[in-house]
Design a protein around this motif. Sequence first.
Motif, PDB file in Angstrom:
ATOM      1  N   ARG A  62       0.637  -1.187   0.052  1.00  0.00           N
ATOM      2  CA  ARG A  62      -0.146   0.061   0.247  1.00  0.00           C
ATOM      3  C   ARG A  62       0.804   1.110  -0.158  1.00  0.00           C
ATOM      4  O   ARG A  62       0.498   2.266   0.179  1.00  0.00           O
ATOM      5  CB  ARG A  62      -0.950   0.071   1.026  1.00  0.00           C
ATOM      6  N   GLN A 225      -6.359  -3.159   8.005  1.00  0.00           N
ATOM      7  CA  GLN A 225      -7.281  -1.954   7.377  1.00  0.00           C
ATOM      8  C   GLN A 225      -7.204  -0.807   8.381  1.00  0.00           C
ATOM      9  O   GLN A 225      -7.354   0.359   8.160  1.00  0.00           O
ATOM     10  CB  GLN A 225      -8.816  -2.371   6.703  1.00  0.00           C
ATOM     11  N   ASP A 228      -4.127   0.656   8.734  1.00  0.00           N
ATOM     12  CA  ASP A 228      -3.984   1.512   7.510  1.00  0.00           C
ATOM     13  C   ASP A 228      -4.593   2.946   7.759  1.00  0.00           C
ATOM     14  O   ASP A 228      -3.957   3.743   7.317  1.00  0.00           O
ATOM     15  CB  ASP A 228      -4.114   0.887   6.205  1.00  0.00           C
ATOM     16  N   SER A 229      -5.654   2.843   8.168  1.00  0.00           N
ATOM     17  CA  SER A 229      -6.543   4.039   8.214  1.00  0.00           C
ATOM     18  C   SER A 229      -5.761   5.193   9.251  1.00  0.00           C
ATOM     19  O   SER A 229      -5.880   6.167   9.068  1.00  0.00           O
ATOM     20  CB  SER A 229      -8.001   3.851   9.030  1.00  0.00           C
ATOM     21  N   THR A 238     -12.877  -0.160   8.081  1.00  0.00           N
ATOM     22  CA  THR A 238     -12.791  -1.549   7.133  1.00  0.00           C
ATOM     23  C   THR A 238     -14.236  -2.105   6.788  1.00  0.00           C
ATOM     24  O   THR A 238     -15.183  -1.800   7.149  1.00  0.00           O
ATOM     25  CB  THR A 238     -12.132  -2.450   8.568  1.00  0.00           C
TER      26      THR A 238
END
Length: 241
Positions: A62, A225, A228-229, A238
Amino acid sequence: MYSLRQIARTGIVLLCAATGLVTGHVGTAAAEGGDRDPVLVIGGIYADQARLESLQGWLDARGYSTFSMVMAGNPTGTAPISESAQAVADKVADIRRQTGARRVDLVGHSMGGLAQRAYVKFLGGIDSVGTYIDYGTPEQGDDLGTLCSGVSPGCQDLVPGSAFLTRLNADPAVPSGLIAYHFSSDSAGTEKSPLPGATNVSIQSFCPGRTVSHGQEPIDGALQQLIDSALRGAPLATDCP
């Protein structure tokens, strides 16, 4: 030939692994990720390399520049957590030299979260850390530490009420101004205790009924997720893959 102490140590560490105290894994540096801070992924006691590398690879894909490390000791995490905090300090300094970045984001699993918090709080890390994330971290300790405390200083530090945890959790638990997150799973144990001064979120608050054991957390898609956020400074989200 193994001594009785070595045999006991190995058996107790394996017991810790079976009961869910085990985490993390070792990885390698990734390509640079644009203007984002580099990310340091930290494993926990008796770290599982494949799972740590899975999270690192997921972040690499990512666009993050991702590094990883495990805690001090053999097996990993069995040394005093203060030694692991110093290892985090050394690794962050090395990443900053390599990348030229002013700050490094931290993502620590289980006991790795305690080590990175000690680095931030006691070793000047507040000036070198961007976003702070721990997940599956027993902020107040875990009674499972008593199972291996006789042979592991790291486990001694993990016992609730230890001198290390008393100092670490003295107010403020998280230095003022630090962007901090504590992620946990309702399926696990003492990691559900909140971290004062952080955004505290359970996986199940986004994915009701989801079962995620302590050892599965580094490879859980929903938690990845959420991490990542948080790293992007975006609203936590998510789709519960």
